[in-house]
Design an enzyme around this catalytic site. Structure first.
Site, PDB file in Angstrom:
ATOM      1  N   GLU A   1      -4.659  -4.377  11.041  1.00 23.23           N
ATOM      2  CA  GLU A   1      -3.641  -3.330  11.136  1.00 23.23           C
ATOM      3  C   GLU A   1      -3.892  -2.521  12.413  1.00 23.23           C
ATOM      4  O   GLU A   1      -4.711  -1.587  12.394  1.00 23.23           O
ATOM      5  CB  GLU A   1      -3.725  -2.398   9.930  1.00 23.23           C
ATOM      6  CG  GLU A   1      -3.527  -3.105   8.610  1.00 23.23           C
ATOM      7  CD  GLU A   1      -3.009  -2.176   7.516  1.00 23.23           C
ATOM      8  OE1 GLU A   1      -1.939  -2.454   6.989  1.00 23.23           O
ATOM      9  OE2 GLU A   1      -3.666  -1.149   7.235  1.00 23.23           O
TER      10      GLU A   1
ATOM     11  N   HIS B   1      -9.298   1.339   5.336  1.00 21.51           N
ATOM     12  CA  HIS B   1      -7.975   1.562   5.927  1.00 21.51           C
ATOM     13  C   HIS B   1      -8.098   2.550   7.089  1.00 21.51           C
ATOM     14  O   HIS B   1      -8.916   3.465   7.043  1.00 21.51           O
ATOM     15  CB  HIS B   1      -7.011   2.096   4.865  1.00 21.51           C
ATOM     16  CG  HIS B   1      -5.598   2.088   5.341  1.00 21.51           C
ATOM     17  ND1 HIS B   1      -5.087   3.088   6.121  1.00 21.51           N
ATOM     18  CD2 HIS B   1      -4.615   1.165   5.196  1.00 21.51           C
ATOM     19  CE1 HIS B   1      -3.829   2.778   6.437  1.00 21.51           C
ATOM     20  NE2 HIS B   1      -3.519   1.625   5.874  1.00 21.51           N
TER      21      HIS B   1
ATOM     22  N   ASN C   1       0.876  -1.173   0.000  1.00 20.08           N
ATOM     23  CA  ASN C   1       0.000   0.000   0.000  1.00 20.08           C
ATOM     24  C   ASN C   1       0.911   1.218   0.000  1.00 20.08           C
ATOM     25  O   ASN C   1       1.502   1.557   1.022  1.00 20.08           O
ATOM     26  CB  ASN C   1      -0.889  -0.018   1.258  1.00 20.08           C
ATOM     27  CG  ASN C   1      -1.705   1.250   1.400  1.00 20.08           C
ATOM     28  OD1 ASN C   1      -1.791   2.058   0.461  1.00 20.08           O
ATOM     29  ND2 ASN C   1      -2.308   1.441   2.566  1.00 20.08           N
ATOM     30  N   TRP C   2       1.014   1.847  -1.156  1.00 18.38           N
ATOM     31  CA  TRP C   2       1.947   2.976  -1.277  1.00 18.38           C
ATOM     32  C   TRP C   2       1.391   4.264  -0.679  1.00 18.38           C
ATOM     33  O   TRP C   2       2.086   5.263  -0.597  1.00 18.38           O
ATOM     34  CB  TRP C   2       2.309   3.205  -2.744  1.00 18.38           C
ATOM     35  CG  TRP C   2       3.250   2.183  -3.293  1.00 18.38           C
ATOM     36  CD1 TRP C   2       3.859   1.167  -2.618  1.00 18.38           C
ATOM     37  CD2 TRP C   2       3.709   2.098  -4.649  1.00 18.38           C
ATOM     38  NE1 TRP C   2       4.663   0.455  -3.467  1.00 18.38           N
ATOM     39  CE2 TRP C   2       4.598   0.995  -4.711  1.00 18.38           C
ATOM     40  CE3 TRP C   2       3.454   2.833  -5.816  1.00 18.38           C
ATOM     41  CZ2 TRP C   2       5.233   0.626  -5.899  1.00 18.38           C
ATOM     42  CZ3 TRP C   2       4.091   2.463  -7.002  1.00 18.38           C
ATOM     43  CH2 TRP C   2       4.973   1.360  -7.037  1.00 18.38           C
ATOM     44  N   LYS C   3       0.118   4.267  -0.341  1.00 19.75           N
ATOM     45  CA  LYS C   3      -0.528   5.477   0.195  1.00 19.75           C
ATOM     46  C   LYS C   3      -0.292   6.645  -0.778  1.00 19.75           C
ATOM     47  O   LYS C   3      -0.234   6.409  -1.975  1.00 19.75           O
ATOM     48  CB  LYS C   3      -0.012   5.748   1.611  1.00 19.75           C
ATOM     49  CG  LYS C   3      -0.114   4.489   2.492  1.00 19.75           C
ATOM     50  CD  LYS C   3       0.151   4.721   3.939  1.00 19.75           C
ATOM     51  CE  LYS C   3       0.001   3.401   4.684  1.00 19.75           C
ATOM     52  NZ  LYS C   3       0.185   3.515   6.119  1.00 19.75           N
TER      53      LYS C   3
ATOM     54  N   GLU D   1      -6.408   4.997   7.905  1.00 21.83           N
ATOM     55  CA  GLU D   1      -6.275   6.414   7.524  1.00 21.83           C
ATOM     56  C   GLU D   1      -7.576   6.944   6.925  1.00 21.83           C
ATOM     57  O   GLU D   1      -7.920   8.103   7.092  1.00 21.83           O
ATOM     58  CB  GLU D   1      -5.076   6.578   6.575  1.00 21.83           C
ATOM     59  CG  GLU D   1      -3.771   6.460   7.352  1.00 21.83           C
ATOM     60  CD  GLU D   1      -2.632   5.792   6.606  1.00 21.83           C
ATOM     61  OE1 GLU D   1      -2.666   5.734   5.370  1.00 21.83           O
ATOM     62  OE2 GLU D   1      -1.696   5.305   7.287  1.00 21.83           O
TER      63      GLU D   1
ATOM     64  N   SER E   1       4.039  -1.475  10.271  1.00 19.07           N
ATOM     65  CA  SER E   1       5.503  -1.482  10.420  1.00 19.07           C
ATOM     66  C   SER E   1       6.146  -2.837  10.080  1.00 19.07           C
ATOM     67  O   SER E   1       7.139  -3.226  10.681  1.00 19.07           O
ATOM     68  CB  SER E   1       5.907  -1.026  11.826  1.00 19.07           C
ATOM     69  OG  SER E   1       5.489   0.319  12.034  1.00 19.07           O
TER      70      SER E   1
ATOM     71  N   GLY F   1       2.976   2.951  10.571  1.00 17.46           N
ATOM     72  CA  GLY F   1       3.891   4.063  10.303  1.00 17.46           C
ATOM     73  C   GLY F   1       4.642   4.537  11.540  1.00 17.46           C
ATOM     74  O   GLY F   1       5.245   5.613  11.536  1.00 17.46           O
TER      75      GLY F   1
HETATM   76  P1  13P Z   1       3.402   0.926   7.542  1.00 18.56           P
HETATM   77  O1  13P Z   1       3.961  -0.355   6.974  1.00 18.56           O
HETATM   78  O2  13P Z   1       4.078   2.146   7.040  1.00 18.56           O
HETATM   79  O3  13P Z   1       3.321   0.872   9.037  1.00 18.56           O
HETATM   80  O4  13P Z   1       1.891   1.034   7.007  1.00 18.56           O
HETATM   81  C1  13P Z   1       1.050  -0.047   7.185  1.00 18.56           C
HETATM   82  C2  13P Z   1      -0.213   0.191   6.461  1.00 18.56           C
HETATM   83  O5  13P Z   1      -0.997   1.042   6.831  1.00 18.56           O
HETATM   84  C3  13P Z   1      -0.485  -0.614   5.262  1.00 18.56           C
HETATM   85  O6  13P Z   1      -1.788  -0.437   4.814  1.00 18.56           O
END
Ligand code: 13P
Length: 250
Positions: A165, A94, A8-10, A96, A210, A171
């Site tokens: 998650e 997600h 997931n590159w966001k 976020e 992470s 993150g």
């Molecule tokens: P990180 O791997 O940066 O913690 O992000 C996880 C995530 O939200 C994947 O969807």
């Protein structure tokens, strides 16, 4: 069940960055065909990614979508638009989206139903905040998010993956320990069995938060962890490749 390792590159990487990445990454994973791999770039890179992925076993994913096919929904992207680029997966719910953009379970459920109807495999994301964990509410929160997200499509569980998650691990560099993750994954598996009336053997329960090339192996060794949803570490093709090889070696 085949493991799934998903990126997931966001809100990272332009279309040009995506092409650079895939030109390095795709030859490296060409022979790693015993694991499912997915990359979810931003919407603006779906078109160029889809051309490069055409002859590859790596699947294309989207990071979100709206449930309607078209209409007056400024700024939204529909399932039909995703299908134009052979998008196979969509990440929904997600943390976020839930916490920054205020998405509620009912909206996430409408998107889940629409994804299944359109043949795009949704990855439903669930997870507790730090406060909820400290109050001992982790399993309640996860159960509620899963039941609400899947309302009306419990019989279609086989077309769905779930990502656990924990919000406090996203993150932050703080991963759940394999034991912490396994406890929740075991619980999710029993919930899936209940909801699908024991018929579902295809739903993967991914861990996200992470994940990196150093902790992937210990996590994937757990019985109920069936893959990963990787954010930060997936932005580097070498690290993402390494995570995939760690999964293969277990
Ligand atoms: P990180 O791997 O940066 O913690 O992000 C996880 C995530 O939200 C994947 O969807």
């Amino acid at each position: 069940m085949r493991y799934l390792v998903a990126a997931n590159w966001k809100m990272n990487k332009t279309a040009a960055d995506t092409v650079d990445y895939l030109e390095k990454f795709l030859p490296a994973v060409e022979d790693l065909t015993t694991v499912d791999i997915m990359i979810a770039p931003p919407f603006t890179a779906l078109s160029s990614a889809s051309l490069l992925l055409e002859k590859s076993h790596v699947s294309l994913g989207a990071q979100n979508m709206y449930f309607a096919e078209s209409g007056a929904f400024t700024g939204e992207i529909s399932p039909v638009m995703l299908l134009e680029f052979d998008t196979e997966y969509v990440i929904l719910g997600h943390s976020e989206r839930r916490h920054i953009f205020g998405e509620k379970d009912s909206l996430i459920n409408q998107k889940m139903v629409s994804a299944v109807e359109h043949g795009i495999r949704p990855i439903l994301c669930v997870g507790e905040t730090l406060e909820e964990r400290e109050l001992g509410k982790t399993l309640n929160v996860v159960e509620h998010q899963i039941r609400a997200g899947l309302a009306g499509i419990e019989e279609d569980m086989v077309y769905i993956d779930i990502a656990y998650e924990p919000v406090w691990a996203i993150g932050t560099g703080k991963t759940a320990t394999p034991e912490q993750a396994e406890e929740v994954h075991r619980f999710i598996r029993s919930l899936i069995n209940e909801l699908s009336k024991g018929k579902d053997e295809k739903t993967r329960i991914l861990y996200g938060g992470s994940v990196n090339e150093n902790n992937a192996r210990n996590l994937i060794k757990e019985d109920h962890i069936d893959g990963f949803l990787v954010g930060t570490a997936s932005l580097d093709p070498n690290k993402f490749y390494k995570i995939i090889t760690e999964v293969l070696e277990v």
